[in-house]
Scaffold this active site. Structure first.
Site, PDB file in Angstrom:
ATOM      1  CG  ASP A   4      -0.183   0.258   2.597  1.00  0.00           C
ATOM      2  OD1 ASP A   4       0.783  -0.171   2.352  1.00  0.00           O
ATOM      3  OD2 ASP A   4      -1.350   0.474   3.797  1.00  0.00           O
ATOM      4  CD  GLN A  57       6.772  24.889   2.488  1.00  0.00           C
ATOM      5  OE1 GLN A  57       5.759  24.394   3.797  1.00  0.00           O
ATOM      6  NE2 GLN A  57       6.722  24.308   2.372  1.00  0.00           N
ATOM      7  CG  HIS A  89      16.114  28.018   1.406  1.00  0.00           C
ATOM      8  ND1 HIS A  89      16.727  28.862   0.269  1.00  0.00           N
ATOM      9  CD2 HIS A  89      15.469  29.532   1.409  1.00  0.00           C
ATOM     10  CE1 HIS A  89      16.627  29.441  -0.095  1.00  0.00           C
ATOM     11  NE2 HIS A  89      15.549  30.206   0.756  1.00  0.00           N
ATOM     12  CG  ASP A  99      18.454  35.885  -4.648  1.00  0.00           C
ATOM     13  OD1 ASP A  99      19.170  35.758  -3.618  1.00  0.00           O
ATOM     14  OD2 ASP A  99      18.077  35.190  -4.795  1.00  0.00           O
ATOM     15  CE  LYS A 144      14.378  36.932  -7.122  1.00  0.00           C
ATOM     16  NZ  LYS A 144      15.095  35.151  -7.604  1.00  0.00           N
ATOM     17  NE  ARG A 154      10.565  34.555  -5.532  1.00  0.00           N
ATOM     18  CZ  ARG A 154      11.504  33.429  -5.803  1.00  0.00           C
ATOM     19  NH1 ARG A 154      10.661  32.756  -6.761  1.00  0.00           N
ATOM     20  NH2 ARG A 154      12.577  33.305  -6.032  1.00  0.00           N
ATOM     21  CG  ASP A 214      20.786  30.860  -6.060  1.00  0.00           C
ATOM     22  OD1 ASP A 214      20.318  30.560  -4.675  1.00  0.00           O
ATOM     23  OD2 ASP A 214      19.494  30.907  -6.468  1.00  0.00           O
ATOM     24  N   GLY A 258      14.071  29.369 -13.108  1.00  0.00           N
ATOM     25  CA  GLY A 258      13.867  30.107 -13.481  1.00  0.00           C
ATOM     26  C   GLY A 258      14.109  31.472 -12.647  1.00  0.00           C
TER      27      GLY A 258
END
Length: 321
Positions: free
Chosen positions: A41, A101, A134, A176, A199, A201, A225, A232
């Site tokens: 499953d 997040q 991050h 950025d 930039k 967003r 980065d 993008g």
């Protein structure tokens, strides 16, 4: 936590087996014998075939695509090892998913990075070893020690061999404003000047380049980065540097190559000469090969970190690099 001896064991989930094997090779040991599969499953099934009682155990698992499956593998492996009376468990997470997040950007947003930190701690991990979070403040989401290794020095060594140090014809560019601190440290290490792409967003995974801060005309530029997702932002920044700034060549590097959606096609069609990634995330198996994308190994860095943790030695030298 059970007091642990000097014997270490290294196990791995399915997210990045080649990196786990290379780390073990650097440590002159074999990867732990285990089976990480699924029931009919789709539930995660974990079996350990080696005793871990009192051992210093390291679990290597990037929480990359498929993120939720790999995260559950990590949590269940930690739980299995804890219930087998391991002395200490270190979650080695080369790429820490959900790290983007890390705050409430708008009303009723979750802070998923904190939730994942709680899950890893609750599963039984005693410490975390990762690379290029991050947001550095995610270390504070954990109530256990976190070692956040830096990947920029691997890129610095690579480009120093190619361009040398303090080359006036080369500049480092931040894609950025948010990456400015990371890029500044990188440029100082190479003795190079720096520029910034400003930039705006508009929505997730889409950005509009607005301005270029710094003179890059006739220069060879290196974009740095931490994550390349749909590419993008990176390709847009490269275009701005080349077309607006008048740069001669554009190279790019990033720690984590997520490479989702149209990323491969965008990179192939962009003005980027070469995109250098670290192997914290394997190249997507279902994507066509892109001859612009190259990888550097993080295995020596993680192996050295594991050795230092197991020997209770200082980690500061790894961060100072």
């Amino acid at each position: 936590m059970i007091p642990h001896g000097k014997d270490i064991k290294v196990f791995a989930g399915n997210s990045n087996i080649p990196l786990a094997r290379e780390i073990c090779s650097q440590l002159f040991m074999k990867l732990g014998d285990s089976n990480v599969g699924q029931f009919a499953d789709g539930e995660c099934s974990i079996s350990l075939y080696e005793p871990v009682r009192g051992k210093d155990v390291f679990v290597i698992q990037s929480t990359c695509n498929h993120v939720n499956d790999n995260l559950m593998e990590l949590l269940i492996m930690i739980d299995a090892i804890r219930r087998a009376s391991a002395g200490r468990i270190t979650a080695v997470i080369p790429y820490f998913g959900y790290a983007r997040q890390d705050r409430k950007a708008k009303s009723r947003d979750p802070i998923s990075a904190k939730l994942v930190a709680n899950l890893i701690t609750a599963a039984g991990a005693d410490r975390v070893l990762t690379m290029d979070l991050h947001a550095a403040q995610i270390q504070g989401f954990f109530d256990i020690p976190v070692d956040n290794l830096m990947g920029a020095h691997l890129f610095a060594k690579h480009y120093m061999k190619i361009f040398g140090k303090s080359n006036e014809d080369v500049m480092v560019v931040s894609p950025d404003v948010g990456s400015t601190a990371r890029v500044r440290a990188f440029s100082m290490g190479l003795g190079l000047n720096m520029a910034i792409v400003d930039k705006r967003r508009e929505k997730a995974n889409q950005s509009e380049v607005m301005n270029l801060i710094g003179n890059v005309e006739g220069k060879t530029c290196i974009l740095l980065d931490d994550i390349v997702d749909t590419a993008g932002s990176l390709c847009g920044a490269a275009k701005a540097v080349k077309e607006i700034g008048g740069a001669k060549q554009v190279f790019a590097c990033a720690t984590h190559g997520v490479l989702s959606g149209p990323a491969i096609e965008r990179i192939q069609d962009s003005c980027i000469e070469e995109l250098l990634l670290l192997d914290t995330i394997p190249y997507p198996a279902n994507k066509p090969k892109c001859d612009k994308i190259k990888y550097l190994s993080t295995a020596p860095v993680f192996a050295e970190a594991i050795r230092r943790i197991s020997e209770e030695a200082s980690m500061s030298e790894l961060f100072n690099n």
